[in-house]
Design a protein around this motif. Structure first.
Motif, PDB file in Angstrom:
ATOM      1  N   MET A 180       7.042  12.323 -10.748  1.00 42.47           N
ATOM      2  CA  MET A 180       6.566  11.590 -11.896  1.00 42.47           C
ATOM      3  C   MET A 180       5.158  11.248 -11.636  1.00 42.47           C
ATOM      4  O   MET A 180       4.862  10.227 -11.071  1.00 42.47           O
ATOM      5  N   PRO A 181       4.354  12.225 -11.991  1.00 49.00           N
ATOM      6  CA  PRO A 181       3.042  11.812 -11.730  1.00 49.00           C
ATOM      7  C   PRO A 181       2.769  10.655 -12.582  1.00 49.00           C
ATOM      8  O   PRO A 181       3.311  10.511 -13.586  1.00 49.00           O
ATOM      9  N   CYS A 196      14.307   7.449  -4.126  1.00 49.06           N
ATOM     10  CA  CYS A 196      15.304   8.316  -4.773  1.00 49.06           C
ATOM     11  C   CYS A 196      14.724   9.553  -5.432  1.00 49.06           C
ATOM     12  O   CYS A 196      15.487  10.415  -5.889  1.00 49.06           O
ATOM     13  N   VAL A 197      13.395   9.662  -5.520  1.00 46.93           N
ATOM     14  CA  VAL A 197      12.788  10.812  -6.191  1.00 46.93           C
ATOM     15  C   VAL A 197      13.225  12.129  -5.558  1.00 46.93           C
ATOM     16  O   VAL A 197      13.655  13.062  -6.248  1.00 46.93           O
ATOM     17  N   ALA A 214      -0.966   6.554  -1.612  1.00 49.63           N
ATOM     18  CA  ALA A 214      -0.309   5.271  -1.356  1.00 49.63           C
ATOM     19  C   ALA A 214      -1.321   4.126  -1.318  1.00 49.63           C
ATOM     20  O   ALA A 214      -1.079   3.044  -1.868  1.00 49.63           O
ATOM     21  N   LEU A 215      -2.472   4.357  -0.689  1.00 46.90           N
ATOM     22  CA  LEU A 215      -3.481   3.296  -0.574  1.00 46.90           C
ATOM     23  C   LEU A 215      -4.132   2.987  -1.923  1.00 46.90           C
ATOM     24  O   LEU A 215      -4.373   1.822  -2.254  1.00 46.90           O
ATOM     25  N   SER A 230       6.808   9.737  -3.816  1.00 48.01           N
ATOM     26  CA  SER A 230       7.434   8.711  -2.982  1.00 48.01           C
ATOM     27  C   SER A 230       6.381   7.820  -2.335  1.00 48.01           C
ATOM     28  O   SER A 230       6.494   6.588  -2.346  1.00 48.01           O
ATOM     29  N   ALA A 231       5.352   8.444  -1.758  1.00 43.88           N
ATOM     30  CA  ALA A 231       4.280   7.662  -1.134  1.00 43.88           C
ATOM     31  C   ALA A 231       3.560   6.802  -2.166  1.00 43.88           C
ATOM     32  O   ALA A 231       3.238   5.631  -1.918  1.00 43.88           O
TER      33      ALA A 231
END
Length: 438
Positions: free
Chosen positions: A1-2, A98-99, A259-260, A379-380
């Motif tokens: 899911m971008p 869960c992705v 993530a950052l 996920s990240a």
């Protein structure tokens, strides 16, 4: 899911990419012929487009439904900003975890089926959320909701790749991503104004009803899959592919950058409501919810990311994105409302540009197992959102907005450090190739 998500992202589609290593069926590869696939002007294309647009609106309206309501939730339950922030972080964290497994399950049970089940469960939970008797129950329900929504993004992209003609694929994906952006923005704005008149529980109920209407539209409009062939799940192959991606230094750096960036974004937009309803601004809930109109800036900056990369290179575009984000963080320290809004514009523009560069680079870097590479990025990305929301709220509770900004600047410094390291590695690799080419 971008995404993703919280906004538009660049999606790279490669028709020549290898089939997923998660499945081991001889017929699991994409069909060679495009006959019978959907395209503009053919029966079913418009229904499919509206169905996935509605699914995107529902998913992201639900995912971030409590973000604009956090000050009201804190007051209602008598909890701190850090505790209330878990109503957002639990949903995004569960989605992050869960992705990957749910995207693998869609290879076995079908994209359309996975999307239908995901939306149904998320909407049912969404109708229960307004009645949560305690903050613990609210967080638990939001975690279930986030886990359910994880089945939608990867399945939607795979469904489009299988059912739409390649020449129409980018436009179809663009409409789905637009649904994500509009859902995330409209859900926050809707909750803000409804909460101002009828309270935060009514606001969550309104989002639930919006998602229900979108889910019903999806159910009746989405065409059945004609080009999906179920495969046999192969957990060992999936584990090997994931391990290969995680051993690729460039991919790991891109995951960390995503993530950052999302840590900054999650912290800012989780906490900004607390700052704006307090002195010296004292804005009403509806106006605070409307702040999320700034997301429209992200649509423009993410679309411009491709031109930035063409002009500055990938790392140059990242340096520009982090500089813009850092400037916005510093500007937001002002007590002048216009300066704070200008800071939010810069933060949003920088974030979406950086996210677009990083997410598209993942697809270009992974030479096999691209679906799993993208799922790991998601996920990240959502783990960063979860961490940013919680840590940003804790920082705000401990040291006010300045502490939240300090957290954001620390994350920005992390992006700069990773990008600088990547630049050094690239230069070293180029120098190592020079003798071999003489």
């Amino acid at each position: 899911m971008p995404p993703a998500d919280t906004g538009a992202s660049t999606v790279v589609v490669d028709a020549s990419a290898p089939s997923s290593p998660v499945i081991t069926s001889r017929t699991a590869a994409a069909p060679a012929s495009t006959a019978g696939r959907l395209e503009p002007g053919r029966p079913g294309y418009r229904k499919m487009s509206f169905a996935l647009f509605a699914a995107g609106v529902a998913a992201f309206a639900l995912l971030y439904s409590t973000q604009a309501l956090l000050p009201a939730i804190s007051t209602a339950y008598g909890v701190s900003a850090g505790q209330a922030s878990w109503t957002v972080s639990a949903a995004t964290g569960a989605l992050a975890l869960c992705v990957l497994p749910l995207s693998a399950l869609s290879e076995r049970f079908g994209r359309r089926e996975m999307m239908t089940v995901s939306l149904t469960v998320a909407v049912v939970v969404g109708m229960l959320v307004p009645f949560a008797p305690s903050i613990g129950w609210l967080i638990a329900l939001r975690a279930v909701q986030g886990a359910a929504l994880a089945g939608l993004p990867a399945s939607a992209m795979a469904y489009l790749a299988e059912e739409v003609r390649p020449k129409a694929l980018i436009a179809a994906i663009g409409l789905f991503v637009a649904g994500n952006s509009i859902g995330g923005m409209s859900g926050r704005i809707l909750t803000g104004w409804v909460a101002q008149v009828w309270g935060w529980r009514a606001a969550l109920a309104a989002v639930g009803l919006l998602a229900l209407a979108c889910a019903v539209a999806f159910h009746f409009l989405i065409p059945r899959a004609r080009n999906f062939t179920p495969g046999t799940l192969n957990p060992k192959a999936l584990a090997r592919t994931v391990a290969t991606h995680l051993s690729n230094p460039l991919l790991v750096r891109l995951y960390a950058i995503g993530a950052l960036f999302m840590t900054v974004f999650g912290a800012v937009y989780t906490v900004i409501g607390y700052r704006l309803v307090d002195e010296p601004f004292s804005l009403p809930q509806g106006v605070v919810g409307s702040i999320f109109l700034v997301y429209l800036v992200g649509t423009v900056s993410s679309a411009a990311a491709g031109r930035l990369v063409a002009r500055l290179g990938r790392r140059g575009a990242l340096y520009l994105a982090v500089s813009t984000t850092a400037a916005g963080l510093l500007l937001s320290l002002s007590d002048a409302l216009l300066a704070v809004l200008a800071g939010l514009v810069l933060i949003t523009a920088g974030f979406f540009a950086g996210h677009a560069v990083a997410s598209s680079s993942v697809s270009r870097t992974a030479t096999a197992g691209r679906a799993q590479a993208s799922a790991l990025y998601q996920s990240a990305y959502y783990l960063g959102s979860s961490a940013g929301g919680t840590l940003g709220a804790v920082a705000f509770h401990a040291g006010g907005w300045a502490a939240t900004v300090a957290l954001g600047l620390l994350a920005v410094l992390g992006v700069v450090s990773i990008t600088l390291y990547g630049t050094r590695v690239a230069r070293a690799e180029r120098r190592a190739l020079v003798p071999a080419t003489r």
